[in-house]
Design a protein around this motif. Structure first.
Motif, PDB file in Angstrom:
ATOM      1  N   SER A 133       0.829  -1.210   0.000  1.00 32.00           N
ATOM      2  CA  SER A 133       0.000   0.000   0.000  1.00 32.00           C
ATOM      3  C   SER A 133       0.859   1.254   0.000  1.00 32.00           C
ATOM      4  N   SER A 134       1.909   1.280   0.819  1.00 35.32           N
ATOM      5  CA  SER A 134       2.784   2.447   0.867  1.00 35.32           C
ATOM      6  C   SER A 134       3.512   2.657  -0.461  1.00 35.32           C
ATOM      7  N   CYS A 135       3.948   1.557  -1.051  1.00 39.95           N
ATOM      8  CA  CYS A 135       4.647   1.659  -2.336  1.00 39.95           C
ATOM      9  C   CYS A 135       3.727   2.222  -3.412  1.00 39.95           C
ATOM     10  N   LEU A 136       2.491   1.729  -3.466  1.00 40.07           N
ATOM     11  CA  LEU A 136       1.549   2.249  -4.452  1.00 40.07           C
ATOM     12  C   LEU A 136       1.276   3.736  -4.207  1.00 40.07           C
ATOM     13  N   LYS A 140       2.384   7.031  -7.022  1.00 38.16           N
ATOM     14  CA  LYS A 140       1.571   8.070  -7.676  1.00 38.16           C
ATOM     15  C   LYS A 140       2.292   9.410  -7.701  1.00 38.16           C
ATOM     16  N   TRP A 141       3.156   9.637  -6.660  1.00 42.99           N
ATOM     17  CA  TRP A 141       3.969  10.862  -6.676  1.00 42.99           C
ATOM     18  C   TRP A 141       5.130  10.726  -7.675  1.00 42.99           C
ATOM     19  N   PRO A 147       5.265  14.133 -17.339  1.00 43.86           N
ATOM     20  CA  PRO A 147       3.851  14.415 -17.635  1.00 43.86           C
ATOM     21  C   PRO A 147       3.012  13.130 -17.667  1.00 43.86           C
ATOM     22  N   ALA A 148       1.865  13.168 -17.004  1.00 43.18           N
ATOM     23  CA  ALA A 148       0.961  12.025 -16.952  1.00 43.18           C
ATOM     24  C   ALA A 148      -0.449  12.535 -16.735  1.00 43.18           C
ATOM     25  N   PRO A 149      -1.457  11.784 -17.181  1.00 48.41           N
ATOM     26  CA  PRO A 149      -2.840  12.193 -16.953  1.00 48.41           C
ATOM     27  C   PRO A 149      -3.123  12.370 -15.471  1.00 48.41           C
ATOM     28  N   LEU A 150      -3.780  13.448 -15.118  1.00 47.08           N
ATOM     29  CA  LEU A 150      -4.096  13.692 -13.712  1.00 47.08           C
ATOM     30  C   LEU A 150      -4.962  12.581 -13.115  1.00 47.08           C
ATOM     31  N   TYR A 151      -5.754  11.936 -13.957  1.00 47.38           N
ATOM     32  CA  TYR A 151      -6.651  10.886 -13.436  1.00 47.38           C
ATOM     33  C   TYR A 151      -5.847   9.715 -12.861  1.00 47.38           C
ATOM     34  N   HIS A 152      -4.595   9.547 -13.298  1.00 48.72           N
ATOM     35  CA  HIS A 152      -3.788   8.454 -12.752  1.00 48.72           C
ATOM     36  C   HIS A 152      -3.511   8.635 -11.271  1.00 48.72           C
ATOM     37  N   MET A 153      -3.508   9.920 -10.826  1.00 47.04           N
ATOM     38  CA  MET A 153      -3.372  10.161  -9.395  1.00 47.04           C
ATOM     39  C   MET A 153      -4.513   9.499  -8.624  1.00 47.04           C
TER      40      MET A 153
END
Length: 643
Positions: A133-136, A140-141, A147-153
């Motif tokens: 869980s911590s790794c996931l 995200k950071w 650059p990446a889609p904001l929805y991936h956050m």
């Protein structure tokens, strides 16, 4: 997350950096105030009782407190969790190795082995999920360093919170949405963790097995000699069989004999091959080989009522079997006596004749010295005559020749399960199975003393100098018992039933009914087995020791089912190492699963992607899927800029 367009006017045309500098310079410094106050009051003059005293206020030095270790901003908890998972996995393997192939009876604890396995696996899985869980959360950071889609956050944050979000990451990866290979690994581990508990329940199974039992009784009885002269069972009548043997003969003929069972007080026992002194029997149907000679009688009562052609019917017949047994039928019964039906053109004779004729020890078949040999004559089927067969001889009776003789029996190595003998549907339910027999011939019985008492036993050897089946070639029966067998069996098997006339039967018991209604071969086999068991069980015998076994439930580890817990644990270690290295390489702050940094962050978008006015979840989601951003980390606030 505050949203500011980069092209809007700032306070009085000042840049944002200038405003930050002003705020910093105008901010009061508590530390500086303290020192200024101290300098102003450093020296005071006091007058006490006319004296001038110079005093100085004590100077207060406020030292900067050293910050403690940043536990949340490090990987200490995650490293501890994977360490706990590894320890749990090692304990699980050690526990399984210890209990594998052990008897369940030795497990003396309240909790079952499956419960212990479940506890260890549950703790291990929980520790693994902390790290995953911590790794996931950190990934995200790391993702927004480029650059990446904001929805991936949003997607990766959901994956860090449970299986449903992780499944969404995997499904998006299948359809082409790239959130990073480590993210897929973490999502896969989260989903696989769901199956860890069911797999753990399959690790242990509890089959049954047989094990040797110590201090158990297991033996079969055998004997190669019999001596009733020193036994309390000895007969007090000269040339009479001891009661034990006579009872064995009768129970065998009546088929009430219970086979001699081994002694076994375990679940089951195994016994080696052994040989015993025994009685055997052999029977053959010799009807087709029996010679028949028939003649026309001098007179018959049915001639006056039947067709003259029946005066030539040959009803007086004599017979001789292949082993020289002879018997006659001098006449048939007519209808006038109620044993047939006579009309002018046909005659039916009801025979109603059965007899068993024994004789002494003349050779028969390949048996050189039988105790007795006998012939069974069964003429119970009607005989039909018509004008077409008036001169034909009558049909033959059924003729069977038998022999009863001493022999040795070899019993095969066998397993014995107490309580299952002679039960229907159970294969080999007899306690011991005979695999070979060999006749024995008495070697030291002088003819003149055959019916007299002798203190010396009668010994036996195989015929024609053959080797005995036993490794100990010594068989004997005391002289009196040996001489008693023949007369006893001569009386028992001398039986005749002939309806309408006086019946001649056994002098011991009226056994004709049993002998006639049963299969003589089976009856003699039953009698031989019964007598053999009596010979084996006598006091001169010995015990054949066997091996006793019991069925126990044991614990068996199915090692392939541990692959999933091991895979999830090792995968979490690899994921943690990959995340640590990636975060350090990119110099990303370890926010992990925290959402507080997002509350203070800035998002700069182009005017066309302004999201302040969006009030629909679906519209917001679609907009964020199209919007690509990069995270900027500098001395200022956390900033996401659209690219």
């Amino acid at each position: 997350m505050a949203t500011h367009p980069p092209y809007s006017a700032l306070h009085d045309s000042q840049s944002e950096s200038d405003l930050e500098v002003d705020r910093f310079e105008n901010q009061a410094s508590p530390r500086m105030s303290v020192h200024r106050h101290a300098s102003e009051t450093e020296m005071r003059v006091s007058e006490i009782d006319g004296m001038t005293v110079h005093t100085q206020d004590p100077q207060t030095d406020t030292e900067t407190k050293r910050p403690g270790f940043d536990w949340s901003g490090s990987w200490a908890w995650e490293i501890g969790s994977v360490t706990l998972a590894v320890v749990g996995l090692v304990l699980l393997v050690a526990f399984l190795v210890k209990i594998n192939n052990t008897s369940y009876e030795t497990w003396q604890y309240t909790a079952s082995p499956n419960t212990v396995v479940s506890i260890i696996v549950t703790i291990t899985k929980a520790a693994v999920l902390v790290s995953v869980s911590s790794c996931l959360g950190q990934l995200k950071w790391n993702l927004f360093q480029n650059p990446a889609p904001l929805y991936h956050m949003q997607v990766i944050d959901q994956a860090s919170r449970g299986p449903w979000g992780s499944l969404e990451v995997l499904l998006r990866g299948i359809f082409g949405s790239n959130t990073g290979s480590l993210t897929y690994v973490g999502a896969s581990l989260t989903v696989l963790a769901l199956a860890v508990d069911p797999f753990a329940q399959q690790i242990l199974t509890f089959p049954s097995r047989t094990v040797a039992t110590l201090n158990a009784t297991a033996f079969a009885q055998t004997s190669q000699q019999w001596d009733s002269t020193t036994d309390s069972d000895a007969s007090d009548v000269f040339l009479e069989l001891p009661p034990t043997l006579l009872t064995a003969i009768m129970s065998g003929i009546l088929q009430t004999h219970s086979p001699l069972e081994p002694r076994c007080d375990a679940t089951f026992c195994e016994f080696p091959e052994f040989v015993a002194l025994a009685m055997c029997s052999k029977c053959e149907d010799v009807t087709s080989r029996t010679n028949q000679k028939c003649q026309v009688p001098e007179y018959s009562a049915f001639w006056d009522r039947a067709h003259p052609a029946f005066r030539e019917t040959p009803t007086n017949c004599s017979y001789q079997s292949p082993n020289s047994f002879s018997f006659d039928f001098v006449r048939f019964y007519s209808a006038s006596y109620g044993f047939g039906n006579v009309t002018y053109d046909n005659i039916t004779f009801q025979m109603y004749h059965w007899s068993s004729l024994p004789r002494k020890s003349d050779p028969i078949f390949d048996i050189q010295t039988p105790i007795v040999s006998l012939i069974e004559i069964d003429y119970t089927n009607p005989v039909f005559y018509t004008l077409s067969n008036a001169t034909a001889p009558p049909t033959k009776p059924l003729v069977t020749e038998c022999a009863v003789y001493f022999c040795e029996r070899r019993y095969s190595a066998s397993s014995y399960l107490p309580g299952t003998q002679n039960l229907p549907g159970i294969q080999n339910s007899r306690p011991m199975h005979v695999v070979d027999t060999q006749q024995l011939i008495a070697t030291d019985v002088p003819e003149e003393s055959r019916y007299s008492y002798s203190p010396y036993p009668v010994h036996f050897t195989p015929p024609n100098g053959s080797a005995t089946l036993s490794k100990i070639p010594s068989y004997s029966i005391d002289h009196r018992t040996f001489n008693s067998f023949e007369p006893a069996m001569m009386r028992i098997f001398n039986s005749t039933t002939f309806a309408g006339e006086e019946v001649s039967t056994s002098e011991v018991l009226n056994l004709a009914t049993f002998l006639r209604k049963g299969n003589l071969s089976q009856l003699l086999d039953s009698m031989s087995t019964s007598v053999t068991d009596a010979l084996r069980a006598n006091g001169q015998g010995k015990q054949i020791l066997g091996k006793a076994f019991r069925v126990e439930t044991f614990i068996y580890v199915r090692w392939p089912w541990i692959i999933l817990p091991v895979t999830v644990t090792l995968g979490s270690i690899a994921l943690l190492l990959g995340t640590i290295i990636g975060s350090k390489h990119r110099k990303v702050m370890l926010w992990k699963c925290m959402v507080l940094p997002l509350l203070s962050s800035h998002l700069y978008t182009t005017p066309e992607n302004e999201i302040v006015s969006v009030r629909s979840v679906d519209r917001m989601t679609n907009k964020w899927k199209k919007m690509r951003a990069v995270m900027v980390q500098d001395e200022g606030p956390l900033t996401f800029r659209e690219k």
